[in-house]
Scaffold this active site. Structure first.
Site, PDB file in Angstrom:
ATOM      1  N   ILE A 260      11.762  12.069  -3.848  1.00  0.00           N
ATOM      2  CA  ILE A 260      12.940  12.625  -3.164  1.00  0.00           C
ATOM      3  C   ILE A 260      13.526  11.545  -2.252  1.00  0.00           C
ATOM      4  O   ILE A 260      12.889  11.124  -1.285  1.00  0.00           O
ATOM      5  CB  ILE A 260      12.546  13.870  -2.320  1.00  0.00           C
ATOM      6  CG1 ILE A 260      12.034  15.011  -3.197  1.00  0.00           C
ATOM      7  CG2 ILE A 260      13.714  14.297  -1.412  1.00  0.00           C
ATOM      8  CD1 ILE A 260      13.088  15.845  -3.882  1.00  0.00           C
ATOM      9  N   ARG A 261      14.722  11.072  -2.571  1.00  0.00           N
ATOM     10  CA  ARG A 261      15.357  10.029  -1.759  1.00  0.00           C
ATOM     11  C   ARG A 261      16.809  10.349  -1.416  1.00  0.00           C
ATOM     12  O   ARG A 261      17.412   9.678  -0.581  1.00  0.00           O
ATOM     13  CB  ARG A 261      15.335   8.677  -2.499  1.00  0.00           C
ATOM     14  CG  ARG A 261      13.939   8.193  -2.870  1.00  0.00           C
ATOM     15  CD  ARG A 261      13.093   7.798  -1.650  1.00  0.00           C
ATOM     16  NE  ARG A 261      11.787   7.315  -2.074  1.00  0.00           N
ATOM     17  CZ  ARG A 261      10.699   8.096  -2.196  1.00  0.00           C
ATOM     18  NH1 ARG A 261      10.767   9.406  -1.918  1.00  0.00           N
ATOM     19  NH2 ARG A 261       9.549   7.583  -2.589  1.00  0.00           N
TER      20      ARG A 261
ATOM     21  N   ASP B 154       6.797  17.540  -4.379  1.00  0.00           N
ATOM     22  CA  ASP B 154       7.072  16.228  -3.783  1.00  0.00           C
ATOM     23  C   ASP B 154       7.119  15.177  -4.873  1.00  0.00           C
ATOM     24  O   ASP B 154       6.761  15.425  -6.023  1.00  0.00           O
ATOM     25  CB  ASP B 154       6.072  15.873  -2.667  1.00  0.00           C
ATOM     26  CG  ASP B 154       4.673  15.509  -3.175  1.00  0.00           C
ATOM     27  OD1 ASP B 154       4.512  15.101  -4.341  1.00  0.00           O
ATOM     28  OD2 ASP B 154       3.729  15.639  -2.374  1.00  0.00           O
TER      29      ASP B 154
ATOM     30  N   THR C 193      -5.744  19.052  -1.148  1.00  0.00           N
ATOM     31  CA  THR C 193      -5.306  18.066  -2.141  1.00  0.00           C
ATOM     32  C   THR C 193      -6.335  17.993  -3.258  1.00  0.00           C
ATOM     33  O   THR C 193      -7.512  17.715  -3.034  1.00  0.00           O
ATOM     34  CB  THR C 193      -5.083  16.696  -1.466  1.00  0.00           C
ATOM     35  OG1 THR C 193      -4.023  16.856  -0.517  1.00  0.00           O
ATOM     36  CG2 THR C 193      -4.714  15.628  -2.477  1.00  0.00           C
TER      37      THR C 193
ATOM     38  N   TYR D 122       0.840  -1.205   0.000  1.00  0.00           N
ATOM     39  CA  TYR D 122       0.000   0.000   0.000  1.00  0.00           C
ATOM     40  C   TYR D 122       0.873   1.253   0.000  1.00  0.00           C
ATOM     41  O   TYR D 122       0.612   2.219  -0.726  1.00  0.00           O
ATOM     42  CB  TYR D 122      -0.940   0.017   1.226  1.00  0.00           C
ATOM     43  CG  TYR D 122      -1.740   1.294   1.291  1.00  0.00           C
ATOM     44  CD1 TYR D 122      -2.771   1.529   0.385  1.00  0.00           C
ATOM     45  CD2 TYR D 122      -1.432   2.294   2.223  1.00  0.00           C
ATOM     46  CE1 TYR D 122      -3.482   2.717   0.404  1.00  0.00           C
ATOM     47  CE2 TYR D 122      -2.154   3.480   2.246  1.00  0.00           C
ATOM     48  CZ  TYR D 122      -3.174   3.687   1.342  1.00  0.00           C
ATOM     49  OH  TYR D 122      -3.871   4.874   1.347  1.00  0.00           O
TER      50      TYR D 122
ATOM     51  N   HIS E 242       1.110  12.942  -6.522  1.00  0.00           N
ATOM     52  CA  HIS E 242       0.693  12.068  -5.420  1.00  0.00           C
ATOM     53  C   HIS E 242       1.623  10.855  -5.333  1.00  0.00           C
ATOM     54  O   HIS E 242       1.201   9.745  -5.010  1.00  0.00           O
ATOM     55  CB  HIS E 242      -0.759  11.614  -5.652  1.00  0.00           C
ATOM     56  CG  HIS E 242      -1.592  11.528  -4.401  1.00  0.00           C
ATOM     57  ND1 HIS E 242      -2.591  12.415  -4.097  1.00  0.00           N
ATOM     58  CD2 HIS E 242      -1.569  10.654  -3.363  1.00  0.00           C
ATOM     59  CE1 HIS E 242      -3.150  12.075  -2.940  1.00  0.00           C
ATOM     60  NE2 HIS E 242      -2.541  11.010  -2.473  1.00  0.00           N
TER      61      HIS E 242
HETATM   62  C1  LIG Z   1       0.934   5.721   2.229  1.00  0.00           C
HETATM   63  C2  LIG Z   1       0.682   7.077   1.629  1.00  0.00           C
HETATM   64  C3  LIG Z   1      -0.453   7.775   2.010  1.00  0.00           C
HETATM   65  C4  LIG Z   1      -0.717   9.033   1.449  1.00  0.00           C
HETATM   66  N1  LIG Z   1      -1.825   9.728   1.883  1.00  0.00           N
HETATM   67  C5  LIG Z   1      -2.041  10.970   1.403  1.00  0.00           C
HETATM   68  C6  LIG Z   1      -3.103  11.749   1.910  1.00  0.00           C
HETATM   69  O1  LIG Z   1      -3.851  11.323   2.794  1.00  0.00           O
HETATM   70  N2  LIG Z   1      -3.276  12.989   1.388  1.00  0.00           N
HETATM   71  C7  LIG Z   1      -2.457  13.504   0.419  1.00  0.00           C
HETATM   72  O2  LIG Z   1      -2.634  14.641  -0.015  1.00  0.00           O
HETATM   73  N3  LIG Z   1      -1.425  12.792  -0.061  1.00  0.00           N
HETATM   74  C8  LIG Z   1      -1.193  11.548   0.411  1.00  0.00           C
HETATM   75  N4  LIG Z   1      -0.110  10.844  -0.058  1.00  0.00           N
HETATM   76  C9  LIG Z   1       0.786  11.448  -1.069  1.00  0.00           C
HETATM   77  C10 LIG Z   1       1.923  12.225  -0.411  1.00  0.00           C
HETATM   78  O3  LIG Z   1       1.447  13.391   0.219  1.00  0.00           O
HETATM   79  C11 LIG Z   1       2.980  12.655  -1.439  1.00  0.00           C
HETATM   80  O4  LIG Z   1       2.356  13.358  -2.488  1.00  0.00           O
HETATM   81  C12 LIG Z   1       3.805  11.510  -2.034  1.00  0.00           C
HETATM   82  O5  LIG Z   1       3.965  10.462  -1.095  1.00  0.00           O
HETATM   83  C13 LIG Z   1       5.171  12.050  -2.436  1.00  0.00           C
HETATM   84  O6  LIG Z   1       5.920  11.101  -3.068  1.00  0.00           O
HETATM   85  P1  LIG Z   1       7.048  10.184  -2.339  1.00  0.00           P
HETATM   86  O7  LIG Z   1       6.291   9.153  -1.550  1.00  0.00           O
HETATM   87  O8  LIG Z   1       7.781   9.597  -3.501  1.00  0.00           O
HETATM   88  O9  LIG Z   1       7.903  11.070  -1.473  1.00  0.00           O
HETATM   89  C14 LIG Z   1       0.163   9.578   0.491  1.00  0.00           C
HETATM   90  C15 LIG Z   1       1.316   8.875   0.135  1.00  0.00           C
HETATM   91  C16 LIG Z   1       1.582   7.637   0.683  1.00  0.00           C
HETATM   92  C17 LIG Z   1       2.838   6.920   0.279  1.00  0.00           C
END
Ligand SMILES: Cc1cc2nc3c(=O)[nH]c(=O)nc-3n(C[C@H](O)[C@H](O)[C@H](O)COP(=O)(O)O)c2cc1C
Length: 357
Positions: free
Chosen positions: A285-286, A282, A159, A28, A251
């Site tokens: 980014i690692r 975002d 969002t 997930y 996302h």
């Molecule tokens: C497990 C998980 C849950 C997330 N839940 C949300 C959320 O509730 N609201 C939202 O705006 N973005 C959510 N995101 C997206 C993150 O805010 C972000 O855009 C994304 O993880 C950035 O990429 P990265 O995981 O490669 O750093 C979620 C991401 C992950 C991995």
């Protein structure tokens, strides 16, 4: 206990977290939409810019601090809003927030947080943003805007890329059900791949338009950050309605697959913003070098999503602290070797476009 050596980079954090998490939870968190092309592209795109080292520029005292919407942060890496931190550690969002506060950065709290907005605000002395969606129920939106203000949050993050549910095949295969956050009036399990009934509580309203973002802006004195922007056109519209910042984001490749990487869209977004709003990013980014590249292309700061879960799964609050410290160390190396002692001195001349060989 597990005798694995302590991870020294974010990829090793992920590998260790994968060993510790149930497969369906790991999938997930790590997974994305359909073929996960955008998940991979977000990462790979950083390889298509090369750094231009500079020498003899006094880098004896590096300053990684900057401001985001007027808030000082000690490092240009913020915590992205991500639902359900208790998936990775029983202390969940509280642990993440304490780590963020300890390292002087901002945490955006997801609409699907496992802790109440108010409980979190009392868990540390740091900076929080509240993330929501354009809900069909404006009463719910208004009550969250008021809760954000009342609990001392610094900004509202809206969002915008989640109006339609994505197809995430790992979750379908695993029959994954996630727990809806405690801030809704009806928390509980929901199948993430099932289409949401239109207008269900907590769902992003599929009928929402720019008028809804404008309405949200009109209902709060807090700065409004538009998340999920991937084109210059949409940056223009954000500027028109008076948003204070945008987050260039797909996302993490979790909603629409086959997009460009976020870092590929950044220059277009920065050009459209014309300095009227802050541009954040975002996705993928690692490494510290990724952060420096994004800043060189005009981002004010960046966010990490998945790595916070890897930190939590490995060692709770301390794991997230370590993730942030590793990024900081790598940013410092990159800044020093590119002759940039401050965040303000990172400009486009740090980079050259150089397709990966
Ligand atoms: C497990 C998980 C849950 C997330 N839940 C949300 C959320 O509730 N609201 C939202 O705006 N973005 C959510 N995101 C997206 C993150 O805010 C972000 O855009 C994304 O993880 C950035 O990429 P990265 O995981 O490669 O750093 C979620 C991401 C992950 C991995």
């Amino acid at each position: 206990m597990n005798a694995s050596p302590a991870p020294i980079n974010l990829f090793e954090f992920e590998a260790l977290a994968k060993e510790r998490l149930p497969k369906s939870e790991y999938d997930y968190i790590a997974g994305g939409a359909t073929d996960e092309i955008s998940v991979e592209r977000n990462r790979r795109a950083y390889e298509s810019w090369a750094l231009r080292p500079r020498v003899l520029r006094d880098v004896s005292a590096l300053d990684l601090s900057t401001t985001v919407l007027g808030t000082k942060v000690n490092v240009p890496v913020l915590i992205a809003p991500c639902g359900g931190h208790k998936k990775a550690h029983p202390e969940g969002e509280v642990a993440t927030y304490r780590a963020a506060a300890a390292r002087g950065t901002i945490m955006a709290v997801s609409a699907n947080s496992n802790s109440s907005f108010e409980e979190l605000a009392n868990a540390a002395t740091g900076h929080l943003w509240l993330q929501l969606y354009p809900f069909r129920d404006r009463g719910l939106t208004k009550s969250w805007l008021d809760r954000a203000k009342g609990a001392g949050y610094d900004a509202i993050c809206v969002t915008l890329d989640s109006q339609w549910p994505p197809k995430r095949e790992r979750n379908i295969r695993n029959n994954y059900r996630r727990i809806r956050g405690v801030n809704y009036s009806k928390p509980g399990a929901e199948a993430v791949h099932a289409p949401r009934p239109a207008g269900s509580e907590g769902g992003s309203d599929p009928a929402a338009t720019w008028k809804d973002l404008e309405w949200i802006k009109s209902q709060t004195a807090l700065p409004v950050v538009a998340k999920g922007i991937m084109t210059g056109e949409d940056v223009d519209l954000c500027a028109e309605i008076g948003a204070d910042a945008v987050i260039v984001s797909n996302h993490g490749g979790r909603h629409l697959d086959n997009t460009l990487a976020t870092v590929e869209v950044l220059a277009e977004a920065v050009a459209a913003a014309k300095g009227k709003l802050e541009v954040l990013l975002d996705g993928g980014i690692r490494r510290g070098a990724d952060v420096v590249k994004a800043l060189a292309l005009g981002a004010k700061a960046v966010f990490i999503g998945r790595p916070l879960f890897w930190g939590l799964a490995v060692d709770g609050e301390q794991g997230v602290v370590r993730v942030l410290d590793i990024l900081r160390e790598e940013i410092e190396i990159t800044m020093a070797k590119c002759g940039r002692p401050t965040i303000g001195s990172i400009d486009a001349t740090v980079l050259v476009k150089a397709p990966r060989l």
